[in-house]
Motif scaffolding. Structure first.
Motif, PDB file in Angstrom:
ATOM      1  N   GLU A   1       5.587   4.895   1.361  1.00  0.00           N
ATOM      2  CA  GLU A   1       6.028   6.028   1.651  1.00  0.00           C
ATOM      3  C   GLU A   1       6.556   6.191   3.061  1.00  0.00           C
ATOM      4  O   GLU A   1       7.473   6.844   3.234  1.00  0.00           O
ATOM      5  CB  GLU A   1       4.766   7.221   1.405  1.00  0.00           C
ATOM      6  N   GLY A   2       5.845   5.454   4.135  1.00  0.00           N
ATOM      7  CA  GLY A   2       6.276   5.113   5.281  1.00  0.00           C
ATOM      8  C   GLY A   2       7.641   4.919   5.345  1.00  0.00           C
ATOM      9  O   GLY A   2       8.520   5.309   6.180  1.00  0.00           O
TER      10      GLY A   2
ATOM     11  N   SER B   1       6.589  -4.196   4.768  1.00  0.00           N
ATOM     12  CA  SER B   1       5.993  -5.281   5.827  1.00  0.00           C
ATOM     13  C   SER B   1       6.320  -6.769   5.919  1.00  0.00           C
ATOM     14  O   SER B   1       5.778  -7.292   7.171  1.00  0.00           O
ATOM     15  CB  SER B   1       4.298  -5.130   5.382  1.00  0.00           C
TER      16      SER B   1
ATOM     17  N   SER C   1       0.729  -1.273  -0.069  1.00  0.00           N
ATOM     18  CA  SER C   1      -0.064   0.074  -0.064  1.00  0.00           C
ATOM     19  C   SER C   1       1.025   1.412   0.083  1.00  0.00           C
ATOM     20  O   SER C   1       2.004   1.074   0.563  1.00  0.00           O
ATOM     21  CB  SER C   1      -0.816  -0.041   1.151  1.00  0.00           C
ATOM     22  N   ALA C   2       0.290   2.234  -0.427  1.00  0.00           N
ATOM     23  CA  ALA C   2       0.881   3.593  -0.368  1.00  0.00           C
ATOM     24  C   ALA C   2       1.801   4.140   0.941  1.00  0.00           C
ATOM     25  O   ALA C   2       2.719   4.558   0.926  1.00  0.00           O
ATOM     26  CB  ALA C   2      -0.008   4.931  -0.851  1.00  0.00           C
ATOM     27  N   TRP C   3       0.865   3.826   2.013  1.00  0.00           N
ATOM     28  CA  TRP C   3       1.397   4.326   3.327  1.00  0.00           C
ATOM     29  C   TRP C   3       2.419   3.385   3.640  1.00  0.00           C
ATOM     30  O   TRP C   3       3.499   3.901   4.423  1.00  0.00           O
ATOM     31  CB  TRP C   3       0.225   4.135   4.280  1.00  0.00           C
ATOM     32  N   VAL C   4       2.703   2.134   3.157  1.00  0.00           N
ATOM     33  CA  VAL C   4       3.897   1.131   3.380  1.00  0.00           C
ATOM     34  C   VAL C   4       5.011   1.578   2.855  1.00  0.00           C
ATOM     35  O   VAL C   4       6.159   2.009   3.179  1.00  0.00           O
ATOM     36  CB  VAL C   4       3.576  -0.292   3.141  1.00  0.00           C
TER      37      VAL C   4
END
Length: 403
Positions: A57-58, A353, A52-55
């Motif tokens: 970018e994070g 992740s 996912s984008a948050w993974v």
């Protein structure tokens, strides 16, 4: 090895240094795991197809802002500190001690080259050994002079990059990078399509060709990143810190460590966060300015935590620091066996992740292994071989703690 927080200040200082080295191993592994998994070689669209984008970018922000180059800088300072301890003993022994030091560096260079060619081309030991040969030239400098020269080298890319980076990149691209890619194509009969595709290949011939190109690829990478002055500068800073904090016969100064931690975070964190937001690579201004101060902030903070008598954190990390060579190379072996296409095959198939928990789990196992192994042995297996090779044929008995 004595109990953590034992009765002598020297014991507390050395245990804290071992603990800091053990902590740096975790950061090194988290930095390298993105290369083992080939994640850093995937483009943004390929990464978004896996997570996912948050993974995406994070982890990008965490890796650039908090990890990238900070831990090799910290590890370089620790090498410099270790060399200062060795050189202090050498000065007391005379010329023969210096000869022992050069034998140690020669063996470290050999270990690094084997590691680079046989296991993983991202080896850092060869560079440490080469810079180690130079360190005795600086041993007569005062602490202030070491700090000044070290800082000058660390921040020298601020001047060198605008003046020479374009010419250097053009030369390494035309000679080293092009030569390595041509070698890979000639050995396998296929065109080089990029590191991610190559790491993920399942055929053993491609794997051997990739490893064979390792020394040239690594040299190009080190030159493009201006690693030689940066690493030597960090080592000189480590030598100065060791003299000021470890060789004065006093307990670690709490106020000085607090000031170093606060100063390191105050200077380093804003620039590293800037680097995480705008990017620009390791030769960008925020990366050059922020990396080493933040590494100093990390180191000073951990020394504050681990130098307290009876520190459980020191007890957990110090055994790993005492066998850092063994554990560093075992991390590379783990990465190659798990991720490369010819072995585990997870490269290009796992996102942060997945590979971050894998790295943390393996590091936890390393901590347990180091604690149990050193309860029965004086040194780690590679540390023992390193010392035996240094003193081969000279009748030198192994000490409980290696010099």
């Amino acid at each position: 090895m004595g109990e953590v927080g034992g009765s002598t200040p020297g014991n507390e200082r050395i245990v804290a240094l071992d603990a800091l080295r053990g902590f740096a191993l975790l950061g090194i592994f988290l930095a390298n795991i993105g290369f083992f998994s080939a994640w850093v070689f995937l483009n943004h669209e390929q990464q978004l197809a896996m997570a996912s984008a948050w993974v995406v970018e994070g982890w990008h922000g965490i890796e650039l802002g908090l990890i990238e180059a900070k831990f090799y800088s910290l590890f370089s300072m620790l090498f410099g500190a270790g060399f200062a301890l060795q050189l202090d003993r050498i000065d007391k022994r005379g010329g023969q001690g210096l000869a022992v030091f050069y034998r140690r560096m020669t063996l470290l260079l050999l270990i690094g080259l084997i590691h680079m060619i046989v296991v993983w081309l991202g080896d850092i030991l060869t560079l440490y050994a080469l810079m180690g040969f130079i360190l005795p030239l600086f041993r007569k400098l005062s602490e202030k002079a070491l700090l000044a020269v070290g800082a000058l080298l660390v921040f020298s890319p601020l001047l060198l990059v605008p003046l020479f980076d374009a010419q250097l990149s053009e030369w390494t691209g035309r000679t080293l990078w092009a030569g390595a890619f041509r070698w890979l194509s000639e050995q396998t009969g296929t065109q080089f399509m990029g590191p991610a595709e190559w790491i993920a290949r399942p055929d053993f011939g491609s794997y051997l060709a990739w490893q064979g190109a390792g020394p040239v690829v690594r040299l190009a990478n080190l030159l493009d990143g201006w690693r030689f002055p940066r690493v030597l500068g960090c080592m000189l800073l480590g030598m100065a810190f060791a003299r000021m904090l470890l060789l004065n016969g006093k307990p670690l100064p709490v106020m000085a460590l607090r000031n170093a931690a606060l100063g390191g975070f105050a200077v380093g964190m804003p620039f590293c966060l800037w680097f995480a937001v705008v990017g620009g690579g390791p030769n960008s201004v925020p990366a050059i300015i922020g990396t080493v101060p933040l590494a100093i902030g990390y180191g000073a903070t951990l020394l504050l935590w681990t130098s307290r008598p009876g520190s459980r954190l020191a007890g957990a990390l110090a055994p790993a620091g005492r066998m850092a060579l063994t554990l560093y190379i075992s991390q590379s072996v783990f990465g190659i066996l798990v991720f490369t296409g010819v072995w585990g095959g997870l490269a290009t198939h796992v996102s942060p992740s997945g590979f971050v928990p894998l790295a943390l789990a393996f590091y936890a196992l390393q901590l347990l292994f180091a604690r149990h192994y050193l309860a029965r042995h004086a040194q780690g297996p590679l540390e023992k071989l390193w010392r035996l090779g240094t003193y081969a044929g000279r009748g030198k008995a192994l000490e409980t703690r290696p010099a």
